[in-house]
Structure formats: C-alpha cells, structure tokens
Enzyme design. Sequence first.
Site, PDB file in Angstrom:
ATOM      1  N   CYS A  18     -12.555 -18.883 -32.276  1.00  0.00           N
ATOM      2  CA  CYS A  18     -12.770 -19.495 -30.957  1.00  0.00           C
ATOM      3  C   CYS A  18     -11.984 -18.787 -29.862  1.00  0.00           C
ATOM      4  O   CYS A  18     -12.395 -18.779 -28.716  1.00  0.00           O
ATOM      5  CB  CYS A  18     -12.406 -20.975 -31.003  1.00  0.00           C
ATOM      6  N   THR A  32     -19.431 -26.531 -27.687  1.00  0.00           N
ATOM      7  CA  THR A  32     -19.397 -27.393 -26.500  1.00  0.00           C
ATOM      8  C   THR A  32     -20.545 -28.411 -26.507  1.00  0.00           C
ATOM      9  O   THR A  32     -20.354 -29.573 -26.121  1.00  0.00           O
ATOM     10  CB  THR A  32     -19.431 -26.526 -25.225  1.00  0.00           C
ATOM     11  N   GLY A  82     -15.273 -27.675 -32.381  1.00  0.00           N
ATOM     12  CA  GLY A  82     -16.600 -27.077 -32.570  1.00  0.00           C
ATOM     13  C   GLY A  82     -17.192 -26.661 -31.248  1.00  0.00           C
ATOM     14  O   GLY A  82     -16.481 -26.543 -30.245  1.00  0.00           O
ATOM     15  N   VAL A 132     -22.155 -29.912 -29.027  1.00  0.00           N
ATOM     16  CA  VAL A 132     -21.851 -31.051 -29.912  1.00  0.00           C
ATOM     17  C   VAL A 132     -20.642 -31.822 -29.368  1.00  0.00           C
ATOM     18  O   VAL A 132     -20.588 -33.046 -29.467  1.00  0.00           O
ATOM     19  CB  VAL A 132     -21.629 -30.581 -31.376  1.00  0.00           C
ATOM     20  N   GLY A 133     -19.735 -31.110 -28.732  1.00  0.00           N
ATOM     21  CA  GLY A 133     -18.579 -31.762 -28.102  1.00  0.00           C
ATOM     22  C   GLY A 133     -19.036 -32.834 -27.112  1.00  0.00           C
ATOM     23  O   GLY A 133     -18.445 -33.912 -27.021  1.00  0.00           O
ATOM     24  N   GLU A 140     -11.738 -29.728 -28.930  1.00  0.00           N
ATOM     25  CA  GLU A 140     -11.339 -28.316 -29.022  1.00  0.00           C
ATOM     26  C   GLU A 140     -12.623 -27.506 -29.073  1.00  0.00           C
ATOM     27  O   GLU A 140     -13.245 -27.376 -30.131  1.00  0.00           O
ATOM     28  CB  GLU A 140     -10.480 -28.088 -30.274  1.00  0.00           C
TER      29      GLU A 140
END
Length: 462
Positions: free
Chosen positions: A209, A155, A153, A157-158, A175
């Site tokens: 992406c 960046t 998802g 939230v990453g 990812e």
Amino acid sequence: MYEDNQQAMIDALHQDLRRSKMEAVLLEVDYLINDLKNTLHHLDEWVQPTHPAKGMVNILDEVVIYNDPYGLALVIGAWNYPLQLLLLPVAGAIAAGNAVIVKPSELSVACAKFVVDMVPKYLDNDAVIVIEGGPEETSQLLKEKFDYIFYTGGTNVGKIVYEAATKYLTPVTLELGGKSPVYIDNTVDIVVTAKRLLWGKFINAGQTCIAPDYVLCTKEIQDQLVDVARKVLKEWYGEDPQKSPDLCRIVNLRHFGRLETILDASKGKVAIGGNYDAQDKFIEPTIVANVTGTDKIMEDEIFGPILPIVPVANAYEAIKFINQREHPLVLYVFSNENNIQSLFTEQTRSGSICMNDTIMFYGVETLPFGGVGNSGIGAYHGKASFDTFTHKKSCLKRNFAAIGEKLASGRYPPYTEGNLKMITALMRKRHGPSLKFLPYLLAFALGAGLSYGIFAWNKVKK
Ligand code: NAD
C-alpha cells in the site's frame, strides 16, 4: 504464537505470494514480534489514567482521563501483507482490552488458514474469534453491531465499510490505498536514490500500500534513473528475473489481468522490463518512461511491479500535479535541499511524508501510520494502536470540602454581577505556567509553615 510458528508463517506467505524468507521475516514475522514486544514493554504505562493540566477553577479537583476499551472490535485484513496487516491491529485491540472478531482476507488462502488454525490455539476463545469469508460473509458481518471497526484494503470497499458503520455510529479506522508519488530532484545521489526507490517498489512485487506508485522528475533525472535502475535490477534479479527467488508473484489472475491491461494500454515508453507470464503470475520489474497525467496507468493505484515516470519541469509543477489528485497515503521526496523538503511538507497533504527513502518510515513505531482523505481515516502502530482501540474517558472528581464549595458557590442563583465577575475571573484562560503543581506547592508551603511554627513554639517554650 509467532515464535512457535515462524516457519509456518514463512511457508504460508510463500504459498500465497511466493514471498522470499527475507521479505517474509522482515516485513511480517519480525515486524509482528517487535510490535508486540514494544506493546508488552509499555502496556503498564499506557493503560494508566492520565492527569491533564487544569485551570484555576478546578484547582482543588482531580481531572483524569481513563483508557477504556471500546468493547467488541472487528478487524478486517487485506491479502497483500496478510499476517501483518491483520494481526498488528488485533494485537492493538487486545492490548487496549477489547474482544475481537478477526476477518482475514479470503484471497491469501494459506495465511487465512494459518490464522484460523492458530488463533484458537493461542488466544482466549471467549475474547478472540476468527471468521473466514469474502465479500458476502463480510457484508453479513457488517450488519452486526460492533463497538469499533478496523478495516484495511481498497478505498471502494472502505466506503462500504464506512457506510455500514454509520448504522450504529460505530467508530472506524480505514487503512486504504491510493497512488503514492515520488519526487526526485537533481541534488540527490542517484545511485542510492534508485536503490531505495526500486526496493520499495518491487518488494512483494509492488503489492504494497505504501509502494512508490509513480515518479515525478525532470527528463534529465528520468534518463539517469533509468540507466542506473537497469544496472541495479540486473545486479539484484539477474539476467532472467523470473528465475530470481527474490521476486514475489501477483496474488491471483484477476489482479494479473488488471496489471496486464494497464501496461498494454499505457502510451508511455517501456524503458525496462515489460515481460509477463500469466501461467506463473509473474510480471517483470517494469519502468515506463515519458508517461503523462492522463495515461491509463495514472488512473488507479497500480499495486504491481510497474513504475511510471512522469516528467515535470520542477518541484512546483510536481506539487501542482500531486495536489490535483486525491491525498496519497504517503509522499516520497528525494532531495538534499531543505527548502525543497519543506516546500513539499507545507504545500501537500498525505498520510505520511518520507524524505530520501521509501517504506522505512513504516518501521518507526513511534510514528502513527494512516491515510488522509481518500487514503484513509485514523492511524495505528506502537502506542497509536493502543490509542486507536481506546476510548479516552474524561472524568472530573470533586469532593465535599467546604472551601471548594465556597469557591464555586457563586454559580448559584440569585445571580449577581459580583458573582459573575468572580467566576469569569476564575475561569479566564491565562498565559503562563501550568497550575498542575500548584496544590503541591501550596501543600509544601503549608507544611513548611507548620514545621517552622512548631519549631518556633518549642523555642519559645524552652
Ligand atoms: P482485499 O480484496 O483483501 O479486501 C480487503 C478486505 O475487504 C478483505 O478482508 C475482503 O474480504 C473484504 N471485502 C472485499 N470486498 C468486500 C465487500 N464488497 N464488502 C465487504 N468486504 C469486502 O484487499 P484489497 O482491497 O484488494 O487490498 C488492496 C488495497 O488495500 C490497495 O488499495 C492497498 O493500497 C490497500 N491497502 C492499504 C493498506 C494500508 O495500511 N493503508 C495496507 C494494505 C493494503
């Protein structure tokens, strides 16, 4: 599950993104099936412990690497390829022997329902379970202890996922996304370049992406590209692209509004397209020319069917432009010159680099796929998926043979200079052939010697 329910998967993708059958099959259904078949073909070989090279000091020992599952993996998927990006890592996690909690994206409703309905029917309910929900439920999930977290998802939230993982020192694969640049020089076949670029940009309405995010090229190439693109897009999607069955829709009105805002705010020149229809969540394939690095459109990942072109003087200026920004997930270079290709390979950093095409590198299962820096941590696909979900457990196996004990007994006190010299000589790294086969050679020499001895003895006796 995949083979029994291909049509249901195609329908779910159409419902969520108005995906055409061609894109649904090529980019998700068949992709999943092929990855799984590849895993099944190779799994017996991948799970085997390996025996790496060893030094003189361990000549009589066994040195082994075991492939252990981590335990319980959490796989969090994204909405843009809602089946592939979720179930591909799930397959890797299962192949490596993990139990899995599967969390589909709440934004791709029909695909989430497919996963909720089908996974319990086909997979071991004690080992694989699906949990539905959005940010709130995912935040709750992340408070639990997992042995591995695999997230796909954005960046931002990453970073939330990464922070949650630190609580238990849980290993992660992230990812993520970012702006993937394309450089085009004047040595290319511009028609082929345009087709490969536009296909990569406009599949799934740019919500990919690894979609080309923006183009860097000279003004001359920009003009040629726009001319060719106009013809190609008309050929592919007709006079009224909104009527084409081959163009996807934007996933929801929030993302539609985001795209509308950046397009309206751009100071570039809309060279192709530019029309949109909120009711239909449709945005026409759009190319914006003469964009500058400070334009609104250049701030965040576009993730929609809008392609800006930023004119640059040459490859060096393009490299400087790329290196002033976060490391992209992928960098595309269109050039017939090996020197130019090498220049980008050596002087830039990105998750992947692809020459003279877009997207296609993603289909090479032997290439690990993942980002670097802001575009992600870790990689998967093919064997890399198995390795991602596997802890490599090292093992040294010794025995009690007298010779081995004798060889290593110099380590015991009382310490002497002589013993130190002997041990350091044994441990010293030497350049030369691996010692892996030395025990076999010794055994062979011993066997040959013995046979000759017996043969000679028999002869003497006669
Ligand atoms: P998304 O909104 O579906 O979110 C991804 C997941 O995170 C979902 O399961 C969602 O429920 C969860 N989530 C959302 N907010 C959360 C929060 N506050 N706390 C915990 N969990 C939360 O997807 P997205 O982020 O819009 O996806 C698009 C982005 O993903 C783009 O940047 C794209 O480049 C990137 N992406 C990367 C890859 C890759 O393989 N590298 C693939 C697809 C998409």
